[in-house]
Design an enzyme around this catalytic site. Sequence first.
Site, PDB file in Angstrom:
ATOM      1  N   GLU A  15       0.857  -1.187   0.000  1.00  0.00           N
ATOM      2  CA  GLU A  15       0.000   0.000   0.000  1.00  0.00           C
ATOM      3  C   GLU A  15       0.893   1.237   0.000  1.00  0.00           C
ATOM      4  O   GLU A  15       2.047   1.162   0.425  1.00  0.00           O
ATOM      5  CB  GLU A  15      -0.862   0.033   1.278  1.00  0.00           C
ATOM      6  N   LYS A  59       2.200   4.523   1.605  1.00  0.00           N
ATOM      7  CA  LYS A  59       2.221   5.066   2.970  1.00  0.00           C
ATOM      8  C   LYS A  59       1.798   6.529   2.855  1.00  0.00           C
ATOM      9  O   LYS A  59       2.549   7.367   2.339  1.00  0.00           O
ATOM     10  CB  LYS A  59       3.622   4.945   3.572  1.00  0.00           C
ATOM     11  N   ASP A 111       1.059  10.245   3.878  1.00  0.00           N
ATOM     12  CA  ASP A 111       1.708  11.121   4.845  1.00  0.00           C
ATOM     13  C   ASP A 111       0.694  12.074   5.466  1.00  0.00           C
ATOM     14  O   ASP A 111       0.460  13.169   4.958  1.00  0.00           O
ATOM     15  CB  ASP A 111       2.806  11.904   4.117  1.00  0.00           C
ATOM     16  N   TYR A 133      -7.307   1.893   6.097  1.00  0.00           N
ATOM     17  CA  TYR A 133      -6.398   0.781   5.797  1.00  0.00           C
ATOM     18  C   TYR A 133      -6.495  -0.420   6.738  1.00  0.00           C
ATOM     19  O   TYR A 133      -5.898  -1.458   6.477  1.00  0.00           O
ATOM     20  CB  TYR A 133      -4.942   1.246   5.659  1.00  0.00           C
ATOM     21  N   LYS A 168      10.697   3.247   3.303  1.00  0.00           N
ATOM     22  CA  LYS A 168      10.624   4.699   3.054  1.00  0.00           C
ATOM     23  C   LYS A 168      11.410   5.096   1.803  1.00  0.00           C
ATOM     24  O   LYS A 168      12.418   4.488   1.481  1.00  0.00           O
ATOM     25  CB  LYS A 168      11.207   5.460   4.261  1.00  0.00           C
ATOM     26  N   CYS A 185      38.882  36.292 -12.978  1.00  0.00           N
ATOM     27  CA  CYS A 185      38.880  34.839 -13.134  1.00  0.00           C
ATOM     28  C   CYS A 185      39.793  34.237 -12.067  1.00  0.00           C
ATOM     29  O   CYS A 185      40.965  34.636 -11.965  1.00  0.00           O
ATOM     30  CB  CYS A 185      39.372  34.459 -14.526  1.00  0.00           C
ATOM     31  N   CYS A 220      43.081  32.619 -14.022  1.00  0.00           N
ATOM     32  CA  CYS A 220      44.132  33.366 -14.726  1.00  0.00           C
ATOM     33  C   CYS A 220      44.169  34.833 -14.307  1.00  0.00           C
ATOM     34  O   CYS A 220      45.053  35.568 -14.731  1.00  0.00           O
ATOM     35  CB  CYS A 220      43.932  33.253 -16.236  1.00  0.00           C
ATOM     36  N   CYS A 261      35.134  34.187 -18.395  1.00  0.00           N
ATOM     37  CA  CYS A 261      36.527  34.557 -18.578  1.00  0.00           C
ATOM     38  C   CYS A 261      36.755  34.513 -20.089  1.00  0.00           C
ATOM     39  O   CYS A 261      36.398  33.538 -20.749  1.00  0.00           O
ATOM     40  CB  CYS A 261      37.429  33.535 -17.874  1.00  0.00           C
ATOM     41  N   CYS A 265      43.568  30.997 -20.813  1.00  0.00           N
ATOM     42  CA  CYS A 265      43.295  30.696 -19.392  1.00  0.00           C
ATOM     43  C   CYS A 265      43.473  29.188 -19.195  1.00  0.00           C
ATOM     44  O   CYS A 265      42.879  28.388 -19.929  1.00  0.00           O
ATOM     45  CB  CYS A 265      41.867  31.105 -19.034  1.00  0.00           C
TER      46      CYS A 265
HETATM   47  S1  IVH Z   1      -0.564   0.347   8.831  1.00  0.00           S
HETATM   48  C1  IVH Z   1      -0.160  -1.751  12.783  1.00  0.00           C
HETATM   49  N1  IVH Z   1      -0.901   1.398   6.436  1.00  0.00           N
HETATM   50  O1  IVH Z   1       2.191   5.319   8.906  1.00  0.00           O
HETATM   51  C2  IVH Z   1      -0.293  -1.100  11.470  1.00  0.00           C
HETATM   52  N2  IVH Z   1      -0.062   2.778   8.162  1.00  0.00           N
HETATM   53  O2  IVH Z   1       4.449   4.585  11.423  1.00  0.00           O
HETATM   54  C3  IVH Z   1      -0.060   0.317  11.511  1.00  0.00           C
HETATM   55  N3  IVH Z   1       0.332   5.086   7.494  1.00  0.00           N
HETATM   56  O3  IVH Z   1       1.083   5.555  12.197  1.00  0.00           O
HETATM   57  C4  IVH Z   1      -0.247   1.125  10.370  1.00  0.00           C
HETATM   58  N4  IVH Z   1      -0.324   4.873   5.407  1.00  0.00           N
HETATM   59  O4  IVH Z   1      -0.311   6.686  10.434  1.00  0.00           O
HETATM   60  C5  IVH Z   1      -0.505   1.610   7.707  1.00  0.00           C
HETATM   61  N5  IVH Z   1      -1.271   2.205   4.293  1.00  0.00           N
HETATM   62  C6  IVH Z   1      -0.893   2.408   5.553  1.00  0.00           C
HETATM   63  C7  IVH Z   1      -0.446   3.668   6.004  1.00  0.00           C
HETATM   64  C8  IVH Z   1      -0.033   3.812   7.321  1.00  0.00           C
HETATM   65  C9  IVH Z   1       0.131   5.705   6.313  1.00  0.00           C
HETATM   66  C10 IVH Z   1       0.887   5.740   8.709  1.00  0.00           C
HETATM   67  C11 IVH Z   1       0.161   5.451   9.978  1.00  0.00           C
HETATM   68  C12 IVH Z   1       1.191   4.955  10.956  1.00  0.00           C
HETATM   69  C13 IVH Z   1       2.469   5.330  10.285  1.00  0.00           C
HETATM   70  C14 IVH Z   1       3.558   4.293  10.484  1.00  0.00           C
END
Ligand code: IVH
Length: 644
Positions: free
Chosen positions: A86, A88, A90, A198, A286, A380, A383, A398, A403
């Site tokens: 999935e 992640k 932010d 999720y 990451k 320069c 030179c 220059c 040079c």
């Molecule tokens: S799973 C036990 N899935 O990332 C499972 N986390 O440090 C815990 N996050 O605090 C999370 N997208 O806020 C999961 N697809 C995703 C996520 C996700 C973002 C965040 C979540 C968590 C941090 C991980």
Amino acid sequence: MAQPTLSDSVYDALYRELVELEQKFPDLVTPDSPTQRVGATPAGQFSTVAHRLPLYSLENAFDYGEMQAWQERSRRLVGDLTYTCELKIDGAALALSYEYGVLVRVATRGDGTQGEEITANGRTIRSIPLRLHLDNPPPWLEVRGEAFMPLNVFEQLNHARITAAEPPFANPRNAVAGTLRQLDAKVVSQRHLDFFAYTLHLPPEFALGRQSEMLDFLSAIGFRVNPHRQVCKDLAAVQAYYDHWQTARHDLPYLTDGTVIKVDDLELQARLGFTQKFPRWAIAWKYPALELPTRLLAVTIQVGRTGALTPVAELEPVQLAGTKVSRATLHNRDRLASLDLHLGDQVIIRKAGEIIPEVVGVIPELRPIGAVAVTMPDHCPECGSVVQKLDQEAVTRCLNPTCPAIVRGSIRHWVSRDALDIQGLGEKIIYQLVETGLVQTIADLYRLELGQLFQLERLGEKSATKILEAIARSKQQPWSRVIYGLGIRHVGAVNAVILAEHFPSLDLIAAANLEAIAAIHGIGIEIAQAVIQWFSLPQNQALIAQLSALGITTRQTQPTHPPQNRLLEGKTLVITGTFTRLSREQLQQLIKDQGGKVSASVSSKTDYVLVGQNPGSKLTKAENLGIPCVHEPELDQFFHIEEL
Ligand code: IVH
């Protein structure tokens, strides 16, 4: 002036440095330190709630090796695994509690066991359903997911804050956290937060079999689930997903900072369980930071073969996207002036793709007191001649043809792989040849004798002989390479091939007039002017006479071949639109000569798309897939990338 918005990674790096310093020197912690902001909302504003099940965070991996180690550990415990990948997201984690299918509570993650109750705020997020699409909803059900702020909303919000003289948010994550803690739910509603679900926790009788099924189920009962999820049968497939989204994420309307990999089988998840802090069944891989802050130690000036002075930042070394960076380009006088740099400044450096790192910003708030401003020199550094600073040009030059830096640059260019390809003549030897006066022009290379090379530091007989042989061999190189090697402005690898096809000898180019050169398909007036200008200089006329006398190919002897630098080995390219400087066939030939493959359609396997005028749907598709597009003006650079 409006406070600049720091990128996430820059903010995080500075914050980490502050935490470390405050741990070392606790007496220096001030009440207004950003670290004191955590938990700064007055107690009692939101009530605290205990989570039914703790909200864990994820262990981080930063490379494939760490992913393999994680897989090994899990396999030892439960055997072979299939994964769900999935994005992640932010933002900020939320826990949503439903009773008999109705939303009753929204809580922030807090410390993982207790969070803040922000139900009124959570209810304003449209993608959080107030009632679930479920026929027989269970007495309780908990959904976890990420609240996030879409990038366009973040930009509008910061714009409005700057206009109202309020400090902008450092990044969308902070903006979400700040918004969720608003006391007025109406404000939250105006901020247009969004939410991807999720995870789902259900009473045992509802148990589902797989993570991938759980995500589909969440979608079916009314949640927004990120569509870019994928089941991967092994780590190679996980890597492909990670690699794809590392680039493609830049086209998403929200931020993702990595891939979350979860064991797909929920029974195996249960068997793997949790460590003190993390689930063993999931990990976050990451993406490396592309922007980081570091300290500017000095600015040095490089003089290139065209005489252009390039300011270069000498930096406190930092690890950025897999390499240690201690220098970054500051491009030219204009860029230097707009950054308003001072020695000792905290500067922000960025690495995009494989391009050399550059300084993209400065944090004036962190400037040491009394710091000295950095300016472009009037002379320069190589030179000592007075440099030219034309108002209409950002480049400082220059103009002294003798040079040493310009001479070294022209030799380096002549011997380079795409030009005459003379191997063994590295930077150090070129430096000594110019320094000792043995070489003052390209022609001097062909007059070198063994005894003279011997005088150079650390050059044995064997290497010296090899160099002389390579120099002698270069006399037979194709004619187009000679044109390229002369280093005429705007005549890169592509234009050299075009000129060589039209003019069978150097004398004929020298004799041609502006109109004749400019009329060549793909050349045009600017390049023609540069060619005329180059041939009009007496020192260049002398040079070509000497090269000719020394036996270097200055005419067509065999069919021309473009440079064989094979920069595109193993790469797949797609061409779209029409090109003014080259025919389709010439372009295809250039790609093939450099080891690349031309394909008719864009897919995730395409490495580059070359874009001419009136491009078709291939361009849109490439942009959607995040594939790098090279436009016609960038072709020279693309086929021959010059180094800093
Ligand atoms: S799973 C036990 N899935 O990332 C499972 N986390 O440090 C815990 N996050 O605090 C999370 N997208 O806020 C999961 N697809 C995703 C996520 C996700 C973002 C965040 C979540 C968590 C941090 C991980």
